[in-house]
Design a protein around this motif. Structure first.
Motif, PDB file in Angstrom:
ATOM      1  N   GLY A 103      55.531  41.458  47.329  1.00  0.00           N
ATOM      2  CA  GLY A 103      54.624  40.981  46.297  1.00  0.00           C
ATOM      3  C   GLY A 103      53.354  41.801  46.173  1.00  0.00           C
ATOM      4  N   VAL A 104      52.885  41.956  44.946  1.00  0.00           N
ATOM      5  CA  VAL A 104      51.680  42.732  44.654  1.00  0.00           C
ATOM      6  C   VAL A 104      50.626  41.823  44.054  1.00  0.00           C
ATOM      7  CG1 VAL A 104      50.746  44.581  43.183  1.00  0.00           C
ATOM      8  CG2 VAL A 104      52.944  44.890  44.323  1.00  0.00           C
ATOM      9  N   TRP A 105      49.359  42.104  44.343  1.00  0.00           N
ATOM     10  CA  TRP A 105      48.263  41.373  43.718  1.00  0.00           C
ATOM     11  C   TRP A 105      47.311  42.359  43.035  1.00  0.00           C
ATOM     12  CZ3 TRP A 105      43.738  43.229  45.653  1.00  0.00           C
ATOM     13  CH2 TRP A 105      43.718  43.689  46.968  1.00  0.00           C
ATOM     14  N   LEU A 106      46.649  41.867  42.000  1.00  0.00           N
ATOM     15  CA  LEU A 106      45.620  42.630  41.299  1.00  0.00           C
ATOM     16  C   LEU A 106      44.295  41.931  41.507  1.00  0.00           C
ATOM     17  CD1 LEU A 106      47.434  43.258  37.874  1.00  0.00           C
ATOM     18  CD2 LEU A 106      47.486  44.682  39.941  1.00  0.00           C
ATOM     19  N   SER A 107      43.237  42.699  41.699  1.00  0.00           N
ATOM     20  CA  SER A 107      41.931  42.108  41.982  1.00  0.00           C
ATOM     21  C   SER A 107      41.242  41.631  40.699  1.00  0.00           C
ATOM     22  CB  SER A 107      41.018  43.123  42.686  1.00  0.00           C
ATOM     23  OG  SER A 107      40.582  44.108  41.763  1.00  0.00           O
ATOM     24  N   GLY A 127      40.307  48.519  46.548  1.00  0.00           N
ATOM     25  CA  GLY A 127      40.426  47.068  46.607  1.00  0.00           C
ATOM     26  C   GLY A 127      40.905  46.459  45.308  1.00  0.00           C
ATOM     27  N   SER A 128      41.506  47.281  44.439  1.00  0.00           N
ATOM     28  CA  SER A 128      41.902  46.826  43.111  1.00  0.00           C
ATOM     29  C   SER A 128      43.305  46.240  43.072  1.00  0.00           C
ATOM     30  CB  SER A 128      41.827  47.994  42.121  1.00  0.00           C
ATOM     31  OG  SER A 128      40.509  48.496  42.057  1.00  0.00           O
ATOM     32  N   MET A 129      44.155  46.646  43.996  1.00  0.00           N
ATOM     33  CA  MET A 129      45.500  46.095  44.081  1.00  0.00           C
ATOM     34  C   MET A 129      45.976  46.238  45.516  1.00  0.00           C
ATOM     35  SD  MET A 129      47.881  49.066  42.276  1.00  0.00           S
ATOM     36  CE  MET A 129      49.415  48.222  42.691  1.00  0.00           C
ATOM     37  N   GLY A 130      47.019  45.500  45.841  1.00  0.00           N
ATOM     38  CA  GLY A 130      47.547  45.590  47.193  1.00  0.00           C
ATOM     39  C   GLY A 130      48.836  44.806  47.313  1.00  0.00           C
ATOM     40  N   TRP A 131      49.449  44.912  48.486  1.00  0.00           N
ATOM     41  CA  TRP A 131      50.709  44.236  48.754  1.00  0.00           C
ATOM     42  C   TRP A 131      50.476  43.110  49.753  1.00  0.00           C
ATOM     43  CZ3 TRP A 131      50.344  49.061  47.078  1.00  0.00           C
ATOM     44  CH2 TRP A 131      51.280  49.513  46.143  1.00  0.00           C
ATOM     45  N   ILE A 183      48.412  57.099  42.980  1.00  0.00           N
ATOM     46  CA  ILE A 183      47.636  56.147  42.178  1.00  0.00           C
ATOM     47  C   ILE A 183      47.505  54.823  42.918  1.00  0.00           C
ATOM     48  CG2 ILE A 183      47.612  54.779  40.059  1.00  0.00           C
ATOM     49  CD1 ILE A 183      49.104  57.084  38.690  1.00  0.00           C
ATOM     50  N   PHE A 184      48.627  54.311  43.408  1.00  0.00           N
ATOM     51  CA  PHE A 184      48.614  53.019  44.092  1.00  0.00           C
ATOM     52  C   PHE A 184      47.761  53.066  45.357  1.00  0.00           C
ATOM     53  CE2 PHE A 184      52.885  51.199  42.353  1.00  0.00           C
ATOM     54  CZ  PHE A 184      52.297  51.054  41.103  1.00  0.00           C
ATOM     55  N   ASP A 185      47.854  54.162  46.096  1.00  0.00           N
ATOM     56  CA  ASP A 185      47.070  54.288  47.330  1.00  0.00           C
ATOM     57  C   ASP A 185      45.573  54.296  47.024  1.00  0.00           C
ATOM     58  OD1 ASP A 185      49.346  54.359  48.846  1.00  0.00           O
ATOM     59  OD2 ASP A 185      49.328  56.533  49.172  1.00  0.00           O
ATOM     60  N   LYS A 186      45.174  55.035  45.980  1.00  0.00           N
ATOM     61  CA  LYS A 186      43.754  55.096  45.618  1.00  0.00           C
ATOM     62  C   LYS A 186      43.272  53.743  45.085  1.00  0.00           C
ATOM     63  CE  LYS A 186      43.467  60.058  44.645  1.00  0.00           C
ATOM     64  NZ  LYS A 186      43.204  61.089  43.602  1.00  0.00           N
ATOM     65  N   ALA A 187      44.127  53.076  44.306  1.00  0.00           N
ATOM     66  CA  ALA A 187      43.763  51.750  43.795  1.00  0.00           C
ATOM     67  C   ALA A 187      43.607  50.755  44.941  1.00  0.00           C
ATOM     68  CB  ALA A 187      44.814  51.258  42.802  1.00  0.00           C
ATOM     69  N   ARG A 203      42.041  37.164  43.287  1.00  0.00           N
ATOM     70  CA  ARG A 203      43.259  37.959  43.228  1.00  0.00           C
ATOM     71  C   ARG A 203      44.308  37.202  42.414  1.00  0.00           C
ATOM     72  NH1 ARG A 203      44.377  39.985  49.481  1.00  0.00           N
ATOM     73  NH2 ARG A 203      42.509  41.309  49.724  1.00  0.00           N
ATOM     74  N   LEU A 204      45.166  37.952  41.716  1.00  0.00           N
ATOM     75  CA  LEU A 204      46.269  37.350  40.987  1.00  0.00           C
ATOM     76  C   LEU A 204      47.571  38.000  41.438  1.00  0.00           C
ATOM     77  CD1 LEU A 204      45.128  36.893  37.270  1.00  0.00           C
ATOM     78  CD2 LEU A 204      45.632  35.115  38.940  1.00  0.00           C
ATOM     79  N   ALA A 205      48.493  37.195  41.921  1.00  0.00           N
ATOM     80  CA  ALA A 205      49.789  37.712  42.351  1.00  0.00           C
ATOM     81  C   ALA A 205      50.659  37.988  41.125  1.00  0.00           C
ATOM     82  CB  ALA A 205      50.478  36.692  43.258  1.00  0.00           C
ATOM     83  N   ILE A 206      51.345  39.127  41.134  1.00  0.00           N
ATOM     84  CA  ILE A 206      52.198  39.484  40.001  1.00  0.00           C
ATOM     85  C   ILE A 206      53.656  39.636  40.408  1.00  0.00           C
ATOM     86  CG2 ILE A 206      50.300  40.596  38.773  1.00  0.00           C
ATOM     87  CD1 ILE A 206      51.484  43.310  39.622  1.00  0.00           C
TER      88      ILE A 206
END
Length: 301
Positions: free
Chosen positions: A252-256, A240-244, A232-236, A207-210
């Motif tokens: 903070g948000v992360w991307l997988s 497991g592609s992004m999250g808080w 979009i965010f809920d489906k992502a 994961r990468l924090a953005i």
């Protein structure tokens, strides 16, 4: 010699350059949101590129070649870009917003050629140069200088790139999370914005924090409804592609790693495609192409 897509897809140097490109695209959107929104979804982006390609493919000896509403609609349908109604609506929208216009002297009253306005051409020119500049950094060649010294070559390059984009399934369908963003109006620029926030890049990290992301701010800046953005965010998140890091929608948000790989592979395919088109249409015809030199920037390429 064009850079291989495999080399781009395995080079952290390239991906770091792509993150700079994403920041540039977000900045270009801010300069002209209405025009940039044309490129902010996959379907509209492909339609815009296709329309320009038909215009640039025009044969001066054939009055009925070039960009016509009917020809554009047929091209969009034949290449599974859009339905006839969607393609027709897109043409009228481009004319209404003065990104395209009917030519002054049509060959007949029933045949009215369409041409892009200077604003549209300038935007795509900058888009092309942004890609060529990154390619130049990677291998030390002179694509930007070559094109700017002879801008008349732009039309044949753009047409070659557009037709290749339309025919490339890896560009059009890179992955499930990418598709979530790019098939919604302004979704593409929202995705670019998320990636533009990546600081230190570790290709092995899961994961990468953005940092903090405000859905309300994104909605306002990129003219996308909060409802669509939340969907979009809920489906992502379900993918497991992004999250808080804390409450969804706040903090903070992360991307997988998987989402990053989708974006990286897409960019690698697109940049390699543009490079191949430049090699075939510009460098191959140049009397004296600048020799390829490899420096530190392209280590691993």
């Amino acid at each position: 010699m064009a850079i291989a897509v495999e080399a781009l897809a395995s080079s952290p140097v390239f991906f770091s350059a792509v993150l700079d490109y994403a920041r540039g695209m977000v900045s270009m959107y801010g300069d002209n949101p209405r025009l940039a929104s044309i490129f902010a979804s996959q379907q509209r982006w492909l339609m815009a590129q296709s329309g320009l390609a038909l215009h640039h493919d025009r044969d001066p000896e054939d009055l009925f070649s070039g960009l016509y509403s009917g020809r554009f609609i047929n091209y969009a349908v034949a290449n599974d870009i859009a339905s006839r109604n969607t393609a027709a609506s897109f043409v009228q929208e481009m004319i209404a917003y003065r990104f395209a216009q009917y030519t002054v002297s049509p060959p007949t009253k029933r045949n009215r050629p369409i041409e892009p306005t200077d604003a549209a051409l300038d935007y795509v020119w900058k888009w092309m140069l942004a890609h060529l500049a990154i390619l130049d950094v990677l291998d030390g060649r002179s694509r930007v200088a070559t094109l700017t010294q002879d801008p008349t070559q732009f039309g044949r390059l753009q047409a070659a790139v557009a037709h290749a984009l339309v025919g490339n399934d890896k560009v059009r369908r890179p992955g499930p999370t990418f598709d979530l963003f790019t098939w919604v109006n302004s979704g593409g620029v929202v995705m670019d914005d998320l990636f533009s926030r990546i600081g230190t890049f570790d290709p092995e990290a899961e994961r990468l924090a953005i940092g903090s992301v405000s859905p309300s701010d994104l909605s306002e800046r990129f003219m996308i409804s909060k409802t669509h953005l939340k969907r979009i965010f809920d489906k992502a998140a379900l993918l497991g592609s992004m999250g808080w890091e804390r409450t969804p929608g706040r903090g903070g948000v992360w991307l997988s790693k998987a989402f990053i790989r989708e974006y990286w592979d897409y960019q690698a395919e697109k940049f390699a495609l543009i490079d191949r088109a430049f090699e075939d249409k510009i460098f191959a015809d140049a009397e004296e192409a600048t020799p390829v030199t490899y420096g530190r920037a392209c280590a691993g390429i």
